[in-house]
Scaffold this motif. Sequence first.
Motif, PDB file in Angstrom:
ATOM      1  N   ASN A  41      21.574  59.289 -15.118  1.00 47.00           N
ATOM      2  CA  ASN A  41      21.204  60.684 -15.349  1.00 47.00           C
ATOM      3  C   ASN A  41      19.684  60.835 -15.377  1.00 47.00           C
ATOM      4  N   GLY A  42      19.182  61.798 -14.623  1.00 46.96           N
ATOM      5  CA  GLY A  42      17.750  62.065 -14.615  1.00 46.96           C
ATOM      6  C   GLY A  42      16.922  61.084 -13.820  1.00 46.96           C
ATOM      7  N   LEU A  43      17.534  60.195 -13.064  1.00 49.84           N
ATOM      8  CA  LEU A  43      16.792  59.195 -12.289  1.00 49.84           C
ATOM      9  C   LEU A  43      16.430  59.777 -10.922  1.00 49.84           C
ATOM     10  N   LEU A  44      15.147  59.745 -10.616  1.00 51.51           N
ATOM     11  CA  LEU A  44      14.636  60.295  -9.361  1.00 51.51           C
ATOM     12  C   LEU A  44      13.750  59.259  -8.691  1.00 51.51           C
ATOM     13  N   LEU A  45      14.028  58.967  -7.421  1.00 51.26           N
ATOM     14  CA  LEU A  45      13.238  58.024  -6.629  1.00 51.26           C
ATOM     15  C   LEU A  45      12.437  58.790  -5.588  1.00 51.26           C
ATOM     16  N   SER A  46      11.224  58.328  -5.328  1.00 50.26           N
ATOM     17  CA  SER A  46      10.356  59.060  -4.412  1.00 50.26           C
ATOM     18  C   SER A  46       9.510  58.090  -3.591  1.00 50.26           C
ATOM     19  N   LEU A  47       9.333  58.429  -2.313  1.00 50.59           N
ATOM     20  CA  LEU A  47       8.429  57.720  -1.416  1.00 50.59           C
ATOM     21  C   LEU A  47       7.490  58.759  -0.825  1.00 50.59           C
ATOM     22  N   GLN A  48       6.187  58.555  -0.994  1.00 55.26           N
ATOM     23  CA  GLN A  48       5.257  59.586  -0.552  1.00 55.26           C
ATOM     24  C   GLN A  48       3.969  58.984  -0.018  1.00 55.26           C
ATOM     25  N   LYS A  49       3.353  59.773   0.827  1.00 57.67           N
ATOM     26  CA  LYS A  49       2.015  59.492   1.314  1.00 57.67           C
ATOM     27  C   LYS A  49       1.197  60.751   1.096  1.00 57.67           C
ATOM     28  N   PRO A  50       0.288  60.748   0.115  1.00 55.81           N
ATOM     29  CA  PRO A  50      -0.450  61.965  -0.232  1.00 55.81           C
ATOM     30  C   PRO A  50      -1.111  62.601   0.975  1.00 55.81           C
ATOM     31  N   GLY A  51      -0.916  63.916   1.068  1.00 53.33           N
ATOM     32  CA  GLY A  51      -1.490  64.663   2.175  1.00 53.33           C
ATOM     33  C   GLY A  51      -0.709  64.597   3.455  1.00 53.33           C
ATOM     34  N   SER A  52       0.436  63.877   3.468  1.00 54.35           N
ATOM     35  CA  SER A  52       1.219  63.726   4.684  1.00 54.35           C
ATOM     36  C   SER A  52       2.694  64.096   4.467  1.00 54.35           C
ATOM     37  N   PHE A  53       3.395  63.372   3.597  1.00 46.55           N
ATOM     38  CA  PHE A  53       4.815  63.666   3.381  1.00 46.55           C
ATOM     39  C   PHE A  53       5.271  63.056   2.061  1.00 46.55           C
ATOM     40  N   SER A  54       6.444  63.482   1.613  1.00 50.36           N
ATOM     41  CA  SER A  54       7.120  62.866   0.478  1.00 50.36           C
ATOM     42  C   SER A  54       8.619  63.078   0.639  1.00 50.36           C
ATOM     43  N   VAL A  55       9.389  62.078   0.195  1.00 50.29           N
ATOM     44  CA  VAL A  55      10.846  62.132   0.235  1.00 50.29           C
ATOM     45  C   VAL A  55      11.350  61.795  -1.166  1.00 50.29           C
ATOM     46  N   ASN A  56      12.099  62.708  -1.764  1.00 47.42           N
ATOM     47  CA  ASN A  56      12.651  62.507  -3.098  1.00 47.42           C
ATOM     48  C   ASN A  56      14.163  62.404  -3.017  1.00 47.42           C
ATOM     49  N   PHE A  57      14.727  61.515  -3.824  1.00 49.60           N
ATOM     50  CA  PHE A  57      16.177  61.365  -3.890  1.00 49.60           C
ATOM     51  C   PHE A  57      16.615  61.465  -5.346  1.00 49.60           C
ATOM     52  N   ASP A  58      17.357  62.524  -5.653  1.00 48.46           N
ATOM     53  CA  ASP A  58      17.919  62.722  -6.985  1.00 48.46           C
ATOM     54  C   ASP A  58      19.263  62.004  -7.037  1.00 48.46           C
ATOM     55  N   ILE A  59      19.302  60.864  -7.735  1.00 47.57           N
ATOM     56  CA  ILE A  59      20.509  60.029  -7.722  1.00 47.57           C
ATOM     57  C   ILE A  59      21.712  60.733  -8.333  1.00 47.57           C
ATOM     58  N   PRO A  60      21.621  61.359  -9.530  1.00 49.16           N
ATOM     59  CA  PRO A  60      22.820  62.011 -10.086  1.00 49.16           C
ATOM     60  C   PRO A  60      23.372  63.118  -9.195  1.00 49.16           C
ATOM     61  N   LYS A  61      22.461  63.921  -8.606  1.00 49.89           N
ATOM     62  CA  LYS A  61      22.912  65.027  -7.758  1.00 49.89           C
ATOM     63  C   LYS A  61      23.153  64.602  -6.312  1.00 49.89           C
TER      64      LYS A  61
END
Length: 302
Positions: free
Chosen positions: A88-108
């Motif tokens: 619950n509440g666990l969020l993973l993220s991969l990002q490159k500032p100024g370019s892109f970001s991808v977030n994955f909400d595990i519970p949802k």
Amino acid sequence: MSHPKSAAEQERESNTQQRVSPPSSPVTRQSTQSAKMKASLAGKYVLDNDKPLATSAVSTFAVPVGDDGLRFSASVTDSTFSNGPSLNGLLLSLQKPGSFSVNFDIPKKDFRFQFMERVRVWEKPLNLTYVHSVGENRTAVEGTLVFDLENKVSASHTLGQGRNGRLKYSYVHGGVTTVEPSYDLGKNAWDFAVARKIWESDVARASYQTGNKNLGLEWSRNSKVNGSFKIAAIFNLAEELRLPKLVAESTWSVDLYIRIQDLLVGISTEWVGPGLELIRCERPGDTEDKCEGMSAKEALKK
């Protein structure tokens, strides 16, 4: 008077010394590689007195991935551990500032994509942001046109949501005071914000939302030495006097200096200095006694 030794006697003496020589120390280092990792740890706490037990906490740990600016982060909330460890509440993220970001909400099981691009319009930089949430099937776009160091205009809109969006103008006076009026198209209301730099790294900010009559007061600091924090209080002037909603955020930078040697020999580590610096102080040919005698700065120079 001694006579010179023959070649055969010298060879026999060399072999004898090799047989009686003690074995090399098992901690002698054969190879060393150095690496530096800069990580960050952020925390956020919210206390809403209008809602019983409405408190929440968020912690985020981020580390760089490779040398091209990529960062991986993991965020957890108080619900992750309230009833034992969970997702619950666990969020993973991969990002490159100024370019892109991808977030994955595990519970949802929901992905959120964000892409940023800069183009030029009338010889002025235009920063574009595209955000798409897969689970909510919602797409938002935002653009900021920078006229100069003092003036910029931004607009945002959520696609397929009818009349909505926000227009904002930002003006910086003297490099220390920022004035930001904005207009919410959906609420048909104006918002105002004023921020002033007090010291080199401290900023005081006040905001007012005319739609819900919320007054916000905020103090923030962005320091490379002492870390960053923000403290905010939100008052609802439309209701009777009561305790405000409180928000506290803090971010710490962690420098990890790592020296990795041959895995066939022992590893010696120590935590030293400010900033939680991890030092593996080994160099080729050094014994463990010499290694422990080095200071952190000396070890990093070797």
